[in-house]
Motif scaffolding. Structure first.
Motif, PDB file in Angstrom:
ATOM      1  N   PRO A  96       0.838  -1.207   0.000  1.00  0.00           N
ATOM      2  CA  PRO A  96       0.000   0.000   0.000  1.00  0.00           C
ATOM      3  C   PRO A  96       0.864   1.245   0.000  1.00  0.00           C
ATOM      4  O   PRO A  96       1.769   1.386   0.828  1.00  0.00           O
ATOM      5  CB  PRO A  96      -0.800  -0.120   1.300  1.00  0.00           C
ATOM      6  CG  PRO A  96      -0.762  -1.569   1.640  1.00  0.00           C
ATOM      7  CD  PRO A  96       0.563  -2.078   1.139  1.00  0.00           C
ATOM      8  N   PRO A  97       0.639   2.149  -0.950  1.00  0.00           N
ATOM      9  CA  PRO A  97       1.404   3.398  -0.951  1.00  0.00           C
ATOM     10  C   PRO A  97       0.993   4.265   0.226  1.00  0.00           C
ATOM     11  O   PRO A  97      -0.044   4.044   0.854  1.00  0.00           O
ATOM     12  CB  PRO A  97       1.032   4.048  -2.281  1.00  0.00           C
ATOM     13  CG  PRO A  97      -0.309   3.485  -2.616  1.00  0.00           C
ATOM     14  CD  PRO A  97      -0.318   2.079  -2.061  1.00  0.00           C
ATOM     15  N   ASN A 106      18.936   4.892  -0.589  1.00  0.00           N
ATOM     16  CA  ASN A 106      17.714   5.680  -0.445  1.00  0.00           C
ATOM     17  C   ASN A 106      16.620   4.752   0.082  1.00  0.00           C
ATOM     18  O   ASN A 106      15.775   4.278  -0.683  1.00  0.00           O
ATOM     19  CB  ASN A 106      17.317   6.273  -1.802  1.00  0.00           C
ATOM     20  CG  ASN A 106      16.291   7.366  -1.695  1.00  0.00           C
ATOM     21  OD1 ASN A 106      16.606   8.540  -1.809  1.00  0.00           O
ATOM     22  ND2 ASN A 106      15.039   7.002  -1.467  1.00  0.00           N
ATOM     23  N   PRO A 107      16.635   4.469   1.398  1.00  0.00           N
ATOM     24  CA  PRO A 107      15.636   3.536   1.935  1.00  0.00           C
ATOM     25  C   PRO A 107      14.214   4.027   1.685  1.00  0.00           C
ATOM     26  O   PRO A 107      13.943   5.235   1.729  1.00  0.00           O
ATOM     27  CB  PRO A 107      15.950   3.505   3.437  1.00  0.00           C
ATOM     28  CG  PRO A 107      17.352   3.982   3.554  1.00  0.00           C
ATOM     29  CD  PRO A 107      17.556   4.958   2.441  1.00  0.00           C
ATOM     30  N   ALA A 108      13.314   3.088   1.444  1.00  0.00           N
ATOM     31  CA  ALA A 108      11.903   3.431   1.300  1.00  0.00           C
ATOM     32  C   ALA A 108      11.398   4.019   2.616  1.00  0.00           C
ATOM     33  O   ALA A 108      11.737   3.551   3.705  1.00  0.00           O
ATOM     34  CB  ALA A 108      11.096   2.191   0.929  1.00  0.00           C
ATOM     35  N   MET A 109      10.567   5.057   2.514  1.00  0.00           N
ATOM     36  CA  MET A 109      10.094   5.729   3.721  1.00  0.00           C
ATOM     37  C   MET A 109       9.293   4.795   4.619  1.00  0.00           C
ATOM     38  O   MET A 109       9.338   4.899   5.853  1.00  0.00           O
ATOM     39  CB  MET A 109       9.245   6.931   3.343  1.00  0.00           C
ATOM     40  CG  MET A 109       8.668   7.679   4.542  1.00  0.00           C
ATOM     41  SD  MET A 109       7.525   8.962   4.041  1.00  0.00           S
ATOM     42  CE  MET A 109       6.749   9.336   5.606  1.00  0.00           C
ATOM     43  N   GLN A 110       8.572   3.845   4.034  1.00  0.00           N
ATOM     44  CA  GLN A 110       7.744   2.941   4.832  1.00  0.00           C
ATOM     45  C   GLN A 110       8.563   2.186   5.873  1.00  0.00           C
ATOM     46  O   GLN A 110       8.031   1.762   6.903  1.00  0.00           O
ATOM     47  CB  GLN A 110       7.023   1.939   3.915  1.00  0.00           C
ATOM     48  CG  GLN A 110       5.970   2.571   3.010  1.00  0.00           C
ATOM     49  CD  GLN A 110       6.516   2.917   1.646  1.00  0.00           C
ATOM     50  OE1 GLN A 110       7.689   3.279   1.513  1.00  0.00           O
ATOM     51  NE2 GLN A 110       5.684   2.812   0.620  1.00  0.00           N
ATOM     52  N   ARG A 165      10.198  -6.564   6.053  1.00  0.00           N
ATOM     53  CA  ARG A 165      11.321  -5.731   5.639  1.00  0.00           C
ATOM     54  C   ARG A 165      11.521  -4.576   6.615  1.00  0.00           C
ATOM     55  O   ARG A 165      12.654  -4.193   6.922  1.00  0.00           O
ATOM     56  CB  ARG A 165      11.085  -5.198   4.229  1.00  0.00           C
ATOM     57  CG  ARG A 165      11.065  -6.268   3.148  1.00  0.00           C
ATOM     58  CD  ARG A 165      10.581  -5.710   1.825  1.00  0.00           C
ATOM     59  NE  ARG A 165       9.189  -5.231   1.921  1.00  0.00           N
ATOM     60  CZ  ARG A 165       8.530  -4.641   0.927  1.00  0.00           C
ATOM     61  NH1 ARG A 165       9.135  -4.449  -0.230  1.00  0.00           N
ATOM     62  NH2 ARG A 165       7.279  -4.250   1.084  1.00  0.00           N
ATOM     63  N   ALA A 166      10.428  -3.986   7.109  1.00  0.00           N
ATOM     64  CA  ALA A 166      10.530  -2.877   8.056  1.00  0.00           C
ATOM     65  C   ALA A 166      11.102  -3.343   9.388  1.00  0.00           C
ATOM     66  O   ALA A 166      11.926  -2.657  10.007  1.00  0.00           O
ATOM     67  CB  ALA A 166       9.159  -2.234   8.262  1.00  0.00           C
ATOM     68  N   VAL A 167      10.679  -4.515   9.839  1.00  0.00           N
ATOM     69  CA  VAL A 167      11.206  -5.069  11.095  1.00  0.00           C
ATOM     70  C   VAL A 167      12.710  -5.301  10.975  1.00  0.00           C
ATOM     71  O   VAL A 167      13.487  -4.945  11.866  1.00  0.00           O
ATOM     72  CB  VAL A 167      10.475  -6.375  11.455  1.00  0.00           C
ATOM     73  CG1 VAL A 167      11.120  -7.035  12.668  1.00  0.00           C
ATOM     74  CG2 VAL A 167       8.993  -6.111  11.711  1.00  0.00           C
ATOM     75  N   TYR A 182      11.637  10.882   6.353  1.00  0.00           N
ATOM     76  CA  TYR A 182      11.859   9.839   7.347  1.00  0.00           C
ATOM     77  C   TYR A 182      11.420  10.276   8.748  1.00  0.00           C
ATOM     78  O   TYR A 182      10.925   9.462   9.528  1.00  0.00           O
ATOM     79  CB  TYR A 182      13.339   9.452   7.367  1.00  0.00           C
ATOM     80  CG  TYR A 182      13.869   8.914   6.047  1.00  0.00           C
ATOM     81  CD1 TYR A 182      13.008   8.339   5.105  1.00  0.00           C
ATOM     82  CD2 TYR A 182      15.219   8.978   5.729  1.00  0.00           C
ATOM     83  CE1 TYR A 182      13.500   7.847   3.906  1.00  0.00           C
ATOM     84  CE2 TYR A 182      15.718   8.484   4.533  1.00  0.00           C
ATOM     85  CZ  TYR A 182      14.850   7.921   3.624  1.00  0.00           C
ATOM     86  OH  TYR A 182      15.322   7.424   2.434  1.00  0.00           O
ATOM     87  N   ARG A 183      11.620  11.549   9.066  1.00  0.00           N
ATOM     88  CA  ARG A 183      11.195  12.040  10.376  1.00  0.00           C
ATOM     89  C   ARG A 183       9.682  11.933  10.530  1.00  0.00           C
ATOM     90  O   ARG A 183       9.171  11.574  11.593  1.00  0.00           O
ATOM     91  CB  ARG A 183      11.612  13.498  10.570  1.00  0.00           C
ATOM     92  CG  ARG A 183      13.064  13.699  10.966  1.00  0.00           C
ATOM     93  CD  ARG A 183      13.290  15.120  11.422  1.00  0.00           C
ATOM     94  NE  ARG A 183      12.419  15.465  12.541  1.00  0.00           N
ATOM     95  CZ  ARG A 183      12.227  16.709  12.964  1.00  0.00           C
ATOM     96  NH1 ARG A 183      12.831  17.712  12.367  1.00  0.00           N
ATOM     97  NH2 ARG A 183      11.436  16.950  13.990  1.00  0.00           N
TER      98      ARG A 183
END
Length: 662
Positions: A130-131, A329-333, A343-345, A392-393
């Motif tokens: 989901p975007p 450039n990591p994805a903001m999610q 992936r976020a974990v 990111y913030r």
């Protein structure tokens, strides 16, 4: 391969023709150094006894780092660059026009493209992530994905595939012109695998008059080092070439010819910049900054990254421009502390364990970096100008979370005064959108990175290059393309110093040479964060209380005359188990050929040095030591030992820029 061999033969012929010109550009150093100004460091040269490398003329950043002179960049045509790639492969029927069309067709869905078989399209892998929500309420079509992260599909820039990028005037609004040639030696691999990036920016001509019709097309070649075993020293000819372009004796045409030779043919022993391997997987990249949607309902800037793919079978090759994720450039999610995406974990754990200390360990905006390349699964598919999509913030949020707490705990453990928000602002500043767009107020502002001054606003609002021109100061009859204030005032001075430090510097005393310093007690590594000279400093971790760190032997032949003071920059760690007694620092000198063994030079108490910053440390050398260092023949077995008598578990400490001064 046959056509590529032919290209090499043609290159050899052109080098014969250009040899006299390039002879002017290459020898840019003198073999004699003047006496240093009182209190200033000597020039330092290659450590194994070669002549001192005093620069014979200053580096001009607009000639040796970022060249935008219109009469020079006009010598570079996009059609010639694409044809140069085609000449290196056996892809029958491929033309510059077809290669251009195939690249921009990747922005379209298969059903909209020129041909499903022409190459990849943006919906080849449908989006399943989901975007992020739209701040303006518009429903953007994130129907495709790159690297498992959503991308806008289709985009208006895909219509470039139906236009002529090489059209002559007066119907040339969709044609592309070169605006900037860029020397990024500062990006050279510290271990010497490559010699940095060398770039060229092409801009759509429509951007001269229409800010809603801009497109920047950037080739960023990662130039291989032909002798990686020499470290960055194997790149010296490249650095001297770029320095040579500042030679006042060269005419504008001389510089244009030399740059064309460097980009199309390469220096002797080096590949040309325009080599397909320099834009392939594991090397450089091609990037597109797309502003062609500014006046459409879906009006977001986007940056995408591409690689050249040249696959061959049965003697026939297929050259494609393939979309890929954006490096570093990591994805903001990934920064969302509530995300349960695997992936976020994984990213949150990687970020705390690896990125926090690296991002925090720098006092210079130019040196913010991750410890290694961001792992591929984390790389975003594209960067966009939707502020909430790349901040990111904002993704971290202001509410308490385990991720925020873990970042703070890591910062506290390394003695950093930064807050988690300042740290994420640093990560944001080296992302694509954050580097271009500084948000100075409101939620998710990213200009406060924990330095004495905030990141300044960009004079060009978003881009760092422009289609607009200005007079060349030294010759107002000529023009050059405009650069942003961040480039001219922040980036170029740093890159100029890295270049001059390399040309003047001693790799042992400047800590640029791996393995040159050793210790049986301390844990040593070279770092690109806390640095005062060149691109690396020595990081000393002290699990033990007593530590000796000793240099490899070096010659003073390149340092003559050696002054009577030894000075270096020392970073005093804020991590001190016993703050009332941080310990002492001692320096010793050895010259076995002169009968000098571990002779005491000086000591000081670390409580006299400010913590969490570099301080200059100076010791006066005894007259017999100065005489021995300057004796004839010059000694080649000089070594220094730094002794730290501290509390075990303190640190890390950093040392950089050792020099002899008068």
């Amino acid at each position: 391969m046959l056509s590529r061999s032919g290209a090499r033969s043609a290159r050899a012929w052109r080098w014969t023709r250009a040899a006299a010109l390039l002879a002017l550009a290459l020898p840019t150093v003198s073999c004699a150094s003047a006496d240093p100004v009182d209190g200033e460091p000597d020039t330092l040269a290659e450590s194994v006894g070669e002549g001192a490398q005093a620069l014979t003329f200053a580096i001009d950043p607009r000639k040796s780092l970022s060249v935008t002179d219109t009469d020079i960049v006009a010598e570079f045509a996009l059609e010639d660059v694409l044809q140069h790639f085609i000449d290196q492969t056996n892809d029958p029927g491929l033309t510059p026009t077809l290669l251009f069309k195939q690249m921009f067709d990747t922005y379209r869905k298969q059903s909209e493209g020129l041909s499903p078989s022409l190459g990849p399209h943006c919906d080849d892998v449908p989006n399943s992530t989901p975007p992020l929500p739209e701040p303006d309420g518009l429903a953007e079509p994130f129907d495709g994905s790159i690297n498992g992260w959503p991308v806008m599909c289709s985009r208006l820039v895909g219509n470039e595939a139906s236009r002529d990028p090489f059209a002559p005037p007066p119907d040339d609004s969709a044609a592309y012109m070169a605006t900037t040639l860029v020397n990024r030696f500062d990006l050279a691999d510290p271990e010497g695998a490559d010699c940095g990036e060398y770039r060229i920016v092409f801009a759509r001509r429509s951007g001269i008059t229409d800010t809603g019709a801009r497109n920047l097309f950037i080739f960023e070649a990662r130039l291989p080092n032909p002798t990686p075993s020499q470290g960055r020293e194997g790149c010296r000819d490249v650095v001297e070439f770029w320095h040579g372009l500042s030679d006042p004796a060269l005419t504008v045409q001389d510089r244009a010819t030399a740059l064309k030779t460097f980009y199309f043919d390469g220096l002797p022993g080096f590949a040309p910049v325009f080599d397909i391997d320099n834009y392939a997987a594991g090397s450089g990249q091609i990037r597109v900054n797309d502003f062609l949607r500014i006046q459409a309902p879906q009006d977001d800037w986007a940056l995408r990254e591409f690689k050249l793919s040249n696959t061959c079978a049965g003697g026939t090759c297929n050259l494609l421009v393939v979309p890929t994720h954006i490096d570093d450039n990591p994805a903001m999610q990934l920064f969302d502390p509530t995300s349960t995406d695997a992936r976020a974990v994984s990213f949150r754990s990687w970020f705390v364990d690896n990125a926090v200390e690296s991002l925090a360990s720098s006092g210079d905006f130019n040196r913010f970096d991750y410890p290694t390349l961001v792992p591929t699964p984390f790389g975003a598919g594209e960067a966009t100008l939707i502020t909430d999509h790349n901040n990111y913030r904002l993704a971290l949020g202001s509410s308490p979370s385990t991720f925020r707490s873990n970042i703070q705990q890591k910062l506290t453990a390394i003695g950093s005064p930064l807050t988690p928000d300042q740290l994420l602002a640093r990560a944001q500043s080296i992302s694509c959108s954050g580097c271009h767009l500084v948000k100075t107020s409101g939620a998710g502002s990213n200009n406060d990175v924990g330095l004495s001054s905030s990141i300044p606003d960009n004079s060009l609002t978003f881009t760092h290059t422009s289609e607009q021109t200005e007079p060349v100061p030294e010759d107002p009859t000529r023009t050059r393309f405009v650069l942003s204030n961040l480039v001219t005032d922040v980036f170029l001075p740093f890159r100029q110093k890295v270049m001059s430090d390399f040309l003047d510097g001693n790799p042992i005393l400047g800590f640029e040479k791996s393995g040159a310093w050793t210790s049986s007690q301390a844990t040593l590594s070279l770092t690109t964060g806390w640095v005062t000279e060149g691109i690396r400093s020595l990081r000393i971790k002290t699990p033990n209380a007593w530590n000796q760190v000793t240099s490899a032997p070096f010659s003073t032949a390149a340092l003559a005359p050696v002054g009577n003071k030894l000075t270096f920059d020392f970073f005093n760690s804020p991590v001190q188990p016993n703050p009332s007694w941080p310990g002492t620092l001692t320096v010793m000198l050895s010259i076995p050929s002169r009968g000098i063994h571990s002779q005491h030079i000086g000591s000081l108490n670390l409580n006299t040095l400010t913590q969490n910053t570099f301080s200059p440390v100076t010791f006066t050398l005894a007259a017999p030591n100065v005489a021995a260092l300057n004796a004839t023949p010059k000694p080649s077995d000089v070594s220094l030992t730094i002794e730290l008598n501290v509390n075990g578990g303190s640190g890390p400490y950093y040392v950089d820029n050792i020099r002899f001064t008068n």
